[in-house]
Design a protein around this motif. Structure first.
Motif, PDB file in Angstrom:
ATOM      1  N   ASN A  35      44.448  52.228 -59.339  1.00 31.90           N
ATOM      2  CA  ASN A  35      43.345  52.672 -60.194  1.00 31.90           C
ATOM      3  C   ASN A  35      42.028  52.333 -59.511  1.00 31.90           C
ATOM      4  O   ASN A  35      41.812  51.181 -59.121  1.00 31.90           O
ATOM      5  CB  ASN A  35      43.407  51.985 -61.554  1.00 31.90           C
ATOM      6  CG  ASN A  35      44.607  52.414 -62.362  1.00 31.90           C
ATOM      7  OD1 ASN A  35      45.189  53.466 -62.128  1.00 31.90           O
ATOM      8  ND2 ASN A  35      44.979  51.595 -63.320  1.00 31.90           N
ATOM      9  N   GLY A  63      48.035  54.088 -63.153  1.00 34.49           N
ATOM     10  CA  GLY A  63      48.129  54.560 -64.518  1.00 34.49           C
ATOM     11  C   GLY A  63      46.930  55.307 -65.053  1.00 34.49           C
ATOM     12  O   GLY A  63      47.041  56.020 -66.053  1.00 34.49           O
ATOM     13  N   SER A  66      45.967  61.057 -64.819  1.00 38.32           N
ATOM     14  CA  SER A  66      46.660  61.842 -65.838  1.00 38.32           C
ATOM     15  C   SER A  66      46.692  63.311 -65.414  1.00 38.32           C
ATOM     16  O   SER A  66      45.631  63.935 -65.261  1.00 38.32           O
ATOM     17  CB  SER A  66      45.943  61.698 -67.180  1.00 38.32           C
ATOM     18  OG  SER A  66      46.603  62.409 -68.178  1.00 38.32           O
ATOM     19  N   ALA A  71      52.800  66.875 -62.530  1.00 39.60           N
ATOM     20  CA  ALA A  71      52.475  65.562 -61.963  1.00 39.60           C
ATOM     21  C   ALA A  71      52.501  65.625 -60.437  1.00 39.60           C
ATOM     22  O   ALA A  71      53.281  66.365 -59.837  1.00 39.60           O
ATOM     23  CB  ALA A  71      53.451  64.510 -62.475  1.00 39.60           C
ATOM     24  N   THR A  91      38.199  57.381 -69.725  1.00 38.10           N
ATOM     25  CA  THR A  91      39.467  56.705 -69.963  1.00 38.10           C
ATOM     26  C   THR A  91      40.478  57.008 -68.865  1.00 38.10           C
ATOM     27  O   THR A  91      41.149  56.112 -68.376  1.00 38.10           O
ATOM     28  CB  THR A  91      40.069  57.153 -71.319  1.00 38.10           C
ATOM     29  OG1 THR A  91      39.120  56.900 -72.353  1.00 38.10           O
ATOM     30  CG2 THR A  91      41.361  56.421 -71.617  1.00 38.10           C
ATOM     31  N   SER A  92      40.567  58.282 -68.495  1.00 37.56           N
ATOM     32  CA  SER A  92      41.562  58.739 -67.517  1.00 37.56           C
ATOM     33  C   SER A  92      40.907  59.626 -66.472  1.00 37.56           C
ATOM     34  O   SER A  92      39.871  60.246 -66.733  1.00 37.56           O
ATOM     35  CB  SER A  92      42.660  59.550 -68.207  1.00 37.56           C
ATOM     36  OG  SER A  92      43.325  58.799 -69.180  1.00 37.56           O
ATOM     37  N   LEU A  94      41.563  62.966 -65.099  1.00 37.64           N
ATOM     38  CA  LEU A  94      42.318  64.180 -65.408  1.00 37.64           C
ATOM     39  C   LEU A  94      42.365  65.014 -64.140  1.00 37.64           C
ATOM     40  O   LEU A  94      41.361  65.553 -63.706  1.00 37.64           O
ATOM     41  CB  LEU A  94      41.639  64.939 -66.542  1.00 37.64           C
ATOM     42  CG  LEU A  94      41.331  64.094 -67.789  1.00 37.64           C
ATOM     43  CD1 LEU A  94      40.471  64.880 -68.762  1.00 37.64           C
ATOM     44  CD2 LEU A  94      42.613  63.604 -68.432  1.00 37.64           C
TER      45      LEU A  94
END
Length: 100
Positions: A35, A63, A66, A71, A91-92, A94
């Motif tokens: 991350n 993690g 997203s 994937a 948050t993510s 994308l």
């Protein structure tokens, strides 16, 4: 845009997002793209991976990544390129990706 080369250490690739928003890495070992740190919401980030020249390596994602569809799985074609691009929504990341 600043292009920032990344290295892997002990099976991990660290990205400091404040260093730029385009990152490159040539695969040298089976590794995980951790991350990123210092992400900014609303910013697009791109990673360009070049597969190892003689023996394909694997790449996993932390993690925060997203998929916006299928994937990510890095190509096993030696020397091939894979591009992962994503928007950090706070948050993510994308992401979508393409491979040659």
């Amino acid at each position: 845009n600043t292009i920032v080369p990344l290295t892997s250490t002990a099976g991990h690739i660290a990205t400091v997002a404040s260093a730029g928003n385009i990152f490159t890495h040539t695969m040298t070992e089976n590794t995980i793209l951790d991350n990123p740190s210092a992400l900014v919401a609303g910013t697009y980030y791109t990673w360009v991976f070049t597969q190892h020249a003689s023996a394909a390596k694997t790449l996993g994602l932390g993690g925060v990544f997203s998929p916006m569809g299928t994937a990510f799985t890095i190509t096993t074609t030696v020397g091939a390129k894979a591009v992962l691009t994503g928007l950090y929504d706070g948050t993510s990341i994308l992401y979508t990706y393409a491979q040659a």
